[in-house]
Write an enzyme that holds these catalytic residues in place. Sequence first.
Site, mmCIF file in Angstrom:
data_model
loop_
_atom_site.group_PDB
_atom_site.id
_atom_site.type_symbol
_atom_site.label_atom_id
_atom_site.label_comp_id
_atom_site.label_asym_id
_atom_site.label_seq_id
_atom_site.Cartn_x
_atom_site.Cartn_y
_atom_site.Cartn_z
ATOM 1 N N GLU A 88 -11.781 -23.880 4.349
ATOM 2 C CA GLU A 88 -10.394 -22.788 3.937
ATOM 3 C C GLU A 88 -11.124 -21.612 3.873
ATOM 4 O O GLU A 88 -12.388 -21.570 2.974
ATOM 5 C CB GLU A 88 -10.252 -23.795 2.499
ATOM 6 C CG GLU A 88 -8.689 -22.980 2.362
ATOM 7 C CD GLU A 88 -8.237 -23.492 0.981
ATOM 8 O OE1 GLU A 88 -8.995 -23.696 -0.360
ATOM 9 O OE2 GLU A 88 -7.014 -23.877 1.343
ATOM 10 N N GLU A 110 -3.608 -30.330 -7.126
ATOM 11 C CA GLU A 110 -2.829 -29.346 -5.392
ATOM 12 C C GLU A 110 -4.895 -29.042 -5.084
ATOM 13 O O GLU A 110 -4.879 -28.109 -6.225
ATOM 14 C CB GLU A 110 -1.177 -29.448 -6.189
ATOM 15 C CG GLU A 110 -0.944 -29.916 -7.009
ATOM 16 C CD GLU A 110 -0.047 -31.009 -5.542
ATOM 17 O OE1 GLU A 110 -0.350 -30.103 -4.539
ATOM 18 O OE2 GLU A 110 0.562 -31.432 -5.750
ATOM 19 N N CYS A 153 -2.333 -22.191 -0.301
ATOM 20 C CA CYS A 153 -2.955 -23.813 -0.216
ATOM 21 C C CYS A 153 -2.358 -24.275 1.614
ATOM 22 O O CYS A 153 -3.042 -24.870 2.039
ATOM 23 C CB CYS A 153 -2.743 -24.497 -1.383
ATOM 24 S SG CYS A 153 -1.171 -24.528 -1.672
ATOM 25 N N LYS A 164 -4.063 -23.523 -19.198
ATOM 26 C CA LYS A 164 -5.526 -22.187 -18.948
ATOM 27 C C LYS A 164 -4.906 -22.089 -17.221
ATOM 28 O O LYS A 164 -5.585 -22.215 -16.652
ATOM 29 C CB LYS A 164 -6.141 -23.227 -18.718
ATOM 30 C CG LYS A 164 -7.829 -22.206 -19.672
ATOM 31 C CD LYS A 164 -8.940 -22.435 -18.224
ATOM 32 C CE LYS A 164 -8.774 -21.679 -17.054
ATOM 33 N NZ LYS A 164 -9.072 -21.115 -16.465
HETATM 34 P P1 NAD Z 1 -10.830 -22.702 -8.577
HETATM 35 O O1 NAD Z 1 -10.971 -23.831 -8.124
HETATM 36 O O2 NAD Z 1 -11.630 -21.868 -8.591
HETATM 37 O O3 NAD Z 1 -9.628 -22.459 -10.209
HETATM 38 C C1 NAD Z 1 -8.422 -22.845 -10.323
HETATM 39 C C2 NAD Z 1 -8.320 -23.465 -11.766
HETATM 40 O O4 NAD Z 1 -9.587 -23.497 -12.614
HETATM 41 C C3 NAD Z 1 -8.416 -21.676 -12.243
HETATM 42 O O5 NAD Z 1 -8.050 -22.090 -13.409
HETATM 43 C C4 NAD Z 1 -10.396 -21.988 -13.086
HETATM 44 O O6 NAD Z 1 -10.761 -21.071 -14.788
HETATM 45 C C5 NAD Z 1 -10.742 -23.218 -13.345
HETATM 46 N N1 NAD Z 1 -11.913 -23.549 -13.090
HETATM 47 C C6 NAD Z 1 -13.023 -23.348 -12.632
HETATM 48 N N2 NAD Z 1 -13.925 -24.313 -13.101
HETATM 49 C C7 NAD Z 1 -12.906 -25.257 -13.686
HETATM 50 C C8 NAD Z 1 -13.563 -26.568 -13.907
HETATM 51 N N3 NAD Z 1 -15.157 -26.840 -13.652
HETATM 52 N N4 NAD Z 1 -13.158 -27.247 -14.581
HETATM 53 C C9 NAD Z 1 -11.719 -27.265 -14.996
HETATM 54 N N5 NAD Z 1 -11.467 -26.117 -14.660
HETATM 55 C C10 NAD Z 1 -11.808 -25.147 -13.837
HETATM 56 O O7 NAD Z 1 -9.346 -21.794 -7.914
HETATM 57 P P2 NAD Z 1 -8.840 -20.609 -7.245
HETATM 58 O O8 NAD Z 1 -9.872 -19.652 -6.574
HETATM 59 O O9 NAD Z 1 -8.304 -19.893 -8.894
HETATM 60 O O10 NAD Z 1 -7.896 -20.786 -6.512
HETATM 61 C C11 NAD Z 1 -7.866 -20.744 -4.629
HETATM 62 C C12 NAD Z 1 -7.451 -22.429 -4.870
HETATM 63 O O11 NAD Z 1 -6.118 -22.996 -5.016
HETATM 64 C C13 NAD Z 1 -7.415 -22.869 -3.388
HETATM 65 O O12 NAD Z 1 -8.728 -23.449 -3.131
HETATM 66 C C14 NAD Z 1 -6.329 -23.379 -2.348
HETATM 67 O O13 NAD Z 1 -6.067 -23.747 -1.782
HETATM 68 C C15 NAD Z 1 -5.789 -23.799 -3.723
HETATM 69 N N6 NAD Z 1 -4.807 -24.296 -3.855
HETATM 70 C C16 NAD Z 1 -4.199 -25.301 -4.049
HETATM 71 C C17 NAD Z 1 -2.641 -24.670 -3.990
HETATM 72 C C18 NAD Z 1 -1.630 -26.903 -4.063
HETATM 73 O O14 NAD Z 1 -1.108 -26.745 -4.338
HETATM 74 N N7 NAD Z 1 -2.209 -27.362 -3.140
HETATM 75 C C19 NAD Z 1 -1.692 -24.281 -4.623
HETATM 76 C C20 NAD Z 1 -2.649 -23.064 -4.556
HETATM 77 C C21 NAD Z 1 -3.507 -22.520 -4.232
#
Ligand code: NAD
Length: 485
Positions: free
Chosen positions: A389, A256, A290, A180
Site C-alpha cells: 500500500e 479496518e 484505504c 483517539k
Molecule cells: P496509522 O496506523 O499510522 O494510525 C492510525 C491510528 O492509530 C492513529 O490514531 C494513531 O495515532 C494510532 N496508533 C499508532 N500506533 C498505535 C499503536 N501502537 N497502538 C494503538 N494505536 C496506535 O494509520 P494512518 O497513517 O493514520 O492512516 C493510514 C492507514 O489507514 C492506511 O494504511 C489506510 O489504508 C488505513 N485506513 C483503513 C481504512 C479502512 O476502513 N480499512 C480506512 C482509512 C484508512
Amino acid sequence: MFADPSPLLLDGRTAPGSGGTFATLDPATGEVLGAAADATAADMDAAVGAARRAFDTSAWSTDLALRVRCLRQLGEAMARHAGELRELTIKEAGAPRFLTYGAQLDGPVEALGWFAGLAEGYAWETDLGRAEPMGMPSHRRVRREPVGVVGAITPWNFPHQINLAKLGPALAAGNTVVLKPAPDTPWCAAVLGTLIAEETDIPPGVVNVVTSSDHALGAQLAEDPRVDLVSFTGSTATGREVMATAAGTLKKVFLELGGKSAFIVLDDADLRAACSYAAFAAVTHAGQGCAITTRLLVPRARHDEAAQSTARTLRRLGPGDPSDEGTICGPVISARQRDRIEDYLRLAREEGGEFACGGGRPAGRDRGFWIEPTLVTGLAADARAAREEIFGPVLVILPHDGDDDAVRIANDSPYGLSGAVHGGAERARAVAARLRTGTVSVNGGVWFGPDVPFGGYKQSGIGREMGVAGFEEYLETKAIAEGVS
Ligand code: NAD
C-alpha cells in the site's frame, strides 16, 4: 464557535490537555492552522474512567429513547455547522471540496440518523420459545446488549467518516466511547467533542475525545482492562500491534486496515471509459483512501493503449487546490506521507517501473505536501511497489491474460479490502463473485452508504463497519432461559 486551541472532551466537559498543545497543519500550504490540546497518559486514564463510569452507572446503556434522541441531536448539530465543518475538513485533512458533499462530511452526518433509526427498530430480543433440554422445561430468549466501553482509534484520511462510523453504531448500541483520533487531524475530532458538550444531551462520560501528538495513547487504550472493545482503523502494521496489545486482556478487536485493491478491465469492456474511471478512482483525495483501487489490470493485448489513455486522464486530474469545486486530487497529508510515497516511487524505478505520467512533486507547488498523479508501467505483479500500500496518487498498471488470470492476480495479495470490475455484465458479475474482498464495484456501481457493510478479507481487517453488520459489531449476545412448568 470552534476554539483554538481545540479542547479535549473529558467526562462531559471540554478541557485543556495536560501536555499543553500541538500544532495542526494545512497540508496544502504546510502552514500551521492552529493548536490542539495535547493529552497525556493521565488524560487518557481519566477518559477511560469516565467512559467506564458512564457505562456502569448511567441510564445510557438501557435508555434507547435517550440514545436515539441524542444521536439525532448530534446529526442536527453537525448539519447546523456544516459550513464551518466543510471548510475545516478541506483545510485540515486537505480533502477536496467535492468529497465533503459525500464521504468526507455530509454522508457520515446523515449516517448518524440512519443508526438512530436502526436502533429504534432493532429486534433487541428474540423469543426462542419453550423447549425441554435435558428434560428441563425452559423458556429461552436471546438478548442483544452493548459491549461496554469502546476504545475508538482512527486515522486522518477521512476523519468525520471514520470517527462517526465508530461513534454512530457504538452509541446507538448503548456503549460509551473514548475516541483517539490521528495526530494529523485533531480539530476534526475536537469539534465533535465540542458539539456533543454544547449542543446535545449526551450524558457526561458517554463520549470522550482525546487528541494527542503521542501515538502511545492509542496503545494505552488498547491495553486498558476497563475497555471492552477496541475499534481501530488504520494501517495493517498498526492493526497488528493493536491486536497484540488487546490480547493481554482478551478484549474484542475490530479492525479496518489497509488495501491494494484491483481494478479489473475485461476484454469486452469499453476500455477508454474504464480507464478514465480507474484514473479518477486512483487519485481522488490524492489516493489516500484505504479502498481505492490502485492496481489497474488490463487485457495484455491492449496494455499500451490503456496506459496512454489512463495517463492522459491522470494528467488532467491535477493536483489542485482542495478548496476549488473542481479539484479531485489535493495534497497529501504531511511531509512524512509525501516522503513515504517518494520512497515508493524510487523503489518502483529500482524494480524496473517507468512513469507514464507523474512520478514526483508537481511544478509550482513549493509549499505544502504534493505528489503528481502517477501511472507506473512495467512492474511485475509481484514487485513490492505493485503489492504494498502506497497511500498516494499512484496507480500501477499490469497486464492480464483473461478473466481467470485477472482474478488470480487480484487475489494474489495479503490484502482483501475492495475491488472493481468493468466488462460485459454477466462476466463482470462472475469475476466480482470470485474476488476475495469485502466490497466490489461492478461497472461503476457505488457500494458506499450507511446501510452497506464495509470491511476487509485477509489482512485488510476483522469485522464490518456500517450497515446492520457494523452495528452488531458493538453488541454482545446473552441467552436467558427461564424454568417453566
Ligand atoms: P496509522 O496506523 O499510522 O494510525 C492510525 C491510528 O492509530 C492513529 O490514531 C494513531 O495515532 C494510532 N496508533 C499508532 N500506533 C498505535 C499503536 N501502537 N497502538 C494503538 N494505536 C496506535 O494509520 P494512518 O497513517 O493514520 O492512516 C493510514 C492507514 O489507514 C492506511 O494504511 C489506510 O489504508 C488505513 N485506513 C483503513 C481504512 C479502512 O476502513 N480499512 C480506512 C482509512 C484508512
